[in-house]
Write an enzyme that holds these catalytic residues in place. Structure first.
Site, short mmCIF file in Angstrom:
data_model
loop_
_atom_site.label_atom_id
_atom_site.label_comp_id
_atom_site.label_asym_id
_atom_site.label_seq_id
_atom_site.Cartn_x
_atom_site.Cartn_y
_atom_site.Cartn_z
N GLU A 222 10.58 -8.28 -3.48
CA GLU A 222 11.12 -7.02 -2.95
C GLU A 222 10.53 -6.84 -1.56
OE1 GLU A 222 13.39 -5.28 -4.13
OE2 GLU A 222 13.47 -5.96 -6.20
N LEU A 223 11.38 -7.01 -0.54
CA LEU A 223 10.84 -7.14 0.81
C LEU A 223 11.29 -6.00 1.73
CD1 LEU A 223 11.39 -11.01 0.98
CD2 LEU A 223 9.43 -9.74 0.10
N LYS B 123 -2.53 -7.62 -8.27
CA LYS B 123 -3.34 -7.68 -7.05
C LYS B 123 -2.78 -6.60 -6.11
CE LYS B 123 -3.72 -8.88 -3.17
NZ LYS B 123 -3.95 -7.92 -2.06
N CYS C 107 10.17 1.07 2.19
CA CYS C 107 11.02 -0.10 2.41
C CYS C 107 12.47 0.31 2.67
CB CYS C 107 10.94 -1.02 1.21
SG CYS C 107 11.32 -0.21 -0.33
N GLY D 44 6.43 -6.43 -0.69
CA GLY D 44 5.70 -6.40 0.58
C GLY D 44 6.62 -6.83 1.71
N GLY D 45 6.01 -7.27 2.80
CA GLY D 45 6.78 -7.65 3.98
C GLY D 45 7.52 -8.97 3.79
N TRP E 207 0.81 -1.23 0.00
CA TRP E 207 0.00 0.00 0.00
C TRP E 207 0.84 1.27 0.00
CZ3 TRP E 207 1.78 2.26 4.34
CH2 TRP E 207 2.21 1.41 5.37
N ASN E 208 2.14 1.16 0.24
CA ASN E 208 2.86 2.41 0.52
C ASN E 208 3.13 3.30 -0.69
OD1 ASN E 208 4.68 0.32 -0.03
ND2 ASN E 208 6.36 1.47 0.82
N GLU F 163 12.07 -4.38 11.46
CA GLU F 163 11.50 -3.28 10.68
C GLU F 163 10.25 -2.74 11.38
OE1 GLU F 163 9.43 -4.24 6.96
OE2 GLU F 163 10.51 -2.59 6.00
P1 NAD Z 1 2.26 -7.11 3.16
O1 NAD Z 1 3.30 -8.14 3.02
O2 NAD Z 1 1.35 -7.15 4.33
O3 NAD Z 1 1.30 -7.10 1.88
C1 NAD Z 1 1.79 -6.96 0.57
C2 NAD Z 1 0.78 -7.55 -0.39
O4 NAD Z 1 0.72 -8.96 -0.21
C3 NAD Z 1 -0.63 -7.04 -0.25
O5 NAD Z 1 -1.21 -6.88 -1.52
C4 NAD Z 1 -1.31 -8.16 0.52
O6 NAD Z 1 -2.71 -8.22 0.32
C5 NAD Z 1 -0.63 -9.36 -0.06
N1 NAD Z 1 -0.64 -10.56 0.78
C6 NAD Z 1 -0.79 -10.67 2.12
N2 NAD Z 1 -0.70 -11.97 2.50
C7 NAD Z 1 -0.48 -12.69 1.38
C8 NAD Z 1 -0.27 -14.08 1.11
N3 NAD Z 1 -0.27 -14.99 2.08
N4 NAD Z 1 -0.04 -14.45 -0.16
C9 NAD Z 1 0.00 -13.55 -1.17
N5 NAD Z 1 -0.21 -12.23 -0.98
C10 NAD Z 1 -0.43 -11.81 0.28
O7 NAD Z 1 3.03 -5.73 3.06
P2 NAD Z 1 2.45 -4.28 3.28
O8 NAD Z 1 2.14 -4.10 4.72
O9 NAD Z 1 1.39 -4.01 2.28
O10 NAD Z 1 3.72 -3.41 2.89
C11 NAD Z 1 4.72 -3.13 3.78
C12 NAD Z 1 5.92 -4.02 3.57
O11 NAD Z 1 6.35 -3.96 2.21
C13 NAD Z 1 7.12 -3.59 4.37
O12 NAD Z 1 7.74 -4.70 4.97
C14 NAD Z 1 8.03 -2.96 3.36
O13 NAD Z 1 9.36 -2.93 3.72
C15 NAD Z 1 7.75 -3.76 2.15
N6 NAD Z 1 8.10 -3.01 0.93
C16 NAD Z 1 9.19 -3.40 0.19
C17 NAD Z 1 9.58 -2.67 -0.93
C18 NAD Z 1 10.77 -3.07 -1.75
O14 NAD Z 1 10.86 -2.66 -2.91
N7 NAD Z 1 11.71 -3.84 -1.25
C19 NAD Z 1 8.85 -1.56 -1.30
C20 NAD Z 1 7.75 -1.19 -0.53
C21 NAD Z 1 7.38 -1.94 0.57
#
Ligand code: NAD
Length: 497
Positions: free
Chosen positions: A256-257, A182, A290, A234-235, A158-159, A389
């Site tokens: 990308e985490l 998605k 991130c 994501g995370g 979402w960020n 984090e």
């Molecule tokens: P999140 O991992 O909670 O969610 C990311 C996405 O994954 C969402 O669309 C979510 O609905 C989906 N998701 C959740 N559970 C899932 C599953 N079991 N299987 C498949 N998809 C699933 O992350 P967030 O809270 O939306 O974002 C924050 C995190 O993203 C932070 O840890 C941040 O560091 C990371 N991030 C990384 C980068 C990068 O480029 N390295 C950039 C931005 C954010």
């Protein structure tokens, strides 16, 4: 073209095969504006049937109409899309600020640079090719074909919804793939508003699809056997689960985490610049990035001075409505996220971190999910705030004595996303950059990004690269073709040629 930024309350469906569709189960969810706490639109909660329908639409387009487009034609469509985004960038910025609470000034800036991703990969589309490879046998010609992988499943956070989607969408399309996106359930609107622009740019139905929903929808997409490549941002823990789901059907992954990125301030640094960089690194975007530079490592002799300087500027940060131009810190993206940030702060206090500033909700801002910019000094590498984090406006500061110790402390992490170095000593800057375990190192700057430069983390920060020509490897597969150019009669059939 236009983008919907205003009420009335909107009801979005999935965008599949060029059409808007309700969820097969009719389930929906609401997204809340984090500055007001009010729901402002409804979206479809995707289930297995919706994911399957979207993947089938993407497959049909991949094998049909999209495969008939030449690379140059694909490039032209990407250019069209970049132009359309440039036209409505300010409106898209408002949509994102409403959705995730990030500053309008930051989102406007992101929207202004967003077309660059489509222009860069527009130019790259007809420069993706294999090679001719010498072999030991003169009559044998060997060459490689670099082909699209097929249907890409892209899952984003979402960020920075549009930017982080563009990092996948632009190269995936340039390379000839189709895609199912998605977005995060906390900020889906800008991706959905992008779909009419995709259509207007001339992409045929099914080339780009968007399905909304929470982690269950994301899991269904990653696990779908019709998805040939999974690109996730994501995370770290979610990324691990996504990786496992993709591996079940052996789809390659880009992950990308998260990060716990260090900023190293040497005593020979320009301290004005370093102060600026530390604040830009962790308080811009309320730390919800991130690459947040959430660990400031400062050399002993300037340690207290740097803390004072950073605290002095942090105290003056203007907290408020992210849609106001002069606001410097907006809310956190959703309620549970603020609770998580507050929990990290409570642990840091219980572990003996010295609270310099913040550590609570700002008085007078009761409606949204605001949190004060927070600084802890005298962190030790054993503390949770050093290791985990937070993804919020929380900075941890700790001292080091010399270059070796700085590198040792910086690398004492399971993450490896980014790092900043502040020094005026040129040999030291390059020496330290080479030793840091991080996918991106910034020297006397922080948080710069371009479509032309590869980006991606090491260790728990991920797998693979985005951006640069490098990313095209992630969205293509290589085929080796052998040709007999000899007209001589065939030789011994029982011998390997
Ligand atoms: P999140 O991992 O909670 O969610 C990311 C996405 O994954 C969402 O669309 C979510 O609905 C989906 N998701 C959740 N559970 C899932 C599953 N079991 N299987 C498949 N998809 C699933 O992350 P967030 O809270 O939306 O974002 C924050 C995190 O993203 C932070 O840890 C941040 O560091 C990371 N991030 C990384 C980068 C990068 O480029 N390295 C950039 C931005 C954010």
């Amino acid at each position: 073209v236009s983008v919907s930024t205003e009420r009335p309350f909107k009801r979005y469906g999935h965008y599949i095969g060029g059409e808007w569709r309700r969820a097969a189960t009719e389930e929906t969810f609401e997204s809340v504006n984090p500055a007001t706490g009010e729901a402002w639109y409804q979206a479809a909660q995707g289930g297995d049937a919706d994911v399957d329908r979207a993947v089938r639409a993407a497959r049909a387009a991949f094998e049909g109409v999209w495969s008939e487009h030449t690379p140059l034609q694909r490039g032209k469509l990407l250019r069209n899309l970049g132009d359309l985004i440039a036209e409505v960038g300010d409106d898209l910025a408002i949509v994102e600020t409403r959705d995730n609470g990030k500053l309008i000034r930051e989102m406007r800036g992101q929207m202004r640079s967003l077309p660059e991703w489509f222009y860069y990969f527009s130019g790259a589309a007809d420069k993706i090719h294999g090679e001719t490879i010498p072999t030991p046998t003169r009559e044998i010609l060997n060459y490689t074909l670099r082909e699209p992988v097929g249907v890409v499943g892209a899952i984003t956070p979402w960020n920075s919804p549009l930017l982080l989607t563009a990092l996948k969408l632009a190269p995936a399309l340039a390379a000839g793939n189709t895609i199912v996106i998605k977005p995060s359930e906390h900020a889906s609107a800008s991706i959905l508003e992008l779909m009419p622009l995709v259509e207007r740019a001339g992409f045929p139905p099914g080339v780009v699809n968007a399905i909304t929903g929470d982690g269950r929808t994301g899991h269904a997409l990653a696990a779908h056997p019709g998805v040939d490549k999974v690109a996730f941002t994501g995370g770290t823990e979610t990324g691990r689960r996504v990786g496992v789901a993709a591996m079940e059907h052996l789809a390659p992954i880009t992950l990308e985490l998260g990060g716990k990125s260090p900023q190293l301030v040497f005593s020979d640094a320009d301290l004005d610049a370093a102060t600026f960089g530390i604040i830009a690194g962790v308080f811009a975007a309320a730390g919800q990035t991130c690459v947040a530079g959430s660990r400031a490592l400062v050399q002993h002799s300037v340690y207290e001075e740097v803390i004072d300087r950073v605290a002095e500027r942090t105290e003056r940060i203007r907290i408020g409505d992210p849609l106001e131009d002069d606001t410097e810190l907006g809310p956190l993206a959703f309620k549970e996220h603020r609770e998580r940030v507050a929990a990290h702060v409570a642990v840091a206090e219980s572990e003996g971190g010295r609270l310099v500033l913040g550590g609570k909700q700002p008085p007078g801002l009761d409606q949204g999910w605001f949190y004060e910019p927070t600084i802890f000094a005298d962190l030790s590498p054993r503390m949770s705030l050093f290791r985990n984090e937070v993804f919020g406006p929380v900075l941890g500061v700790l001292p080091f004595k010399d270059e070796d110790e700085a590198v040792e402390i910086a690398n004492d992490t399971r993450y490896g996303l980014a790092a900043g170095i502040w020094t005026q000593n040129l040999p030291r800057a390059h020496r330290v950059a080479a030793k840091l375990r991080a996918g991106t190192v910034w020297i006397n700057t922080y948080r710069t990004l371009a479509p032309s430069s590869p980006f991606g983390g090491f260790g728990d920060s991920g797998i693979g690269k985005e951006n640069g020509l490098e990313v095209l490897r992630e969205y293509t597969r290589l085929k080796s073709v052998w040709v007999n150019t000899s007209s001589a009669p065939p030789g011994d059939p029982f011998v390997l040629r």
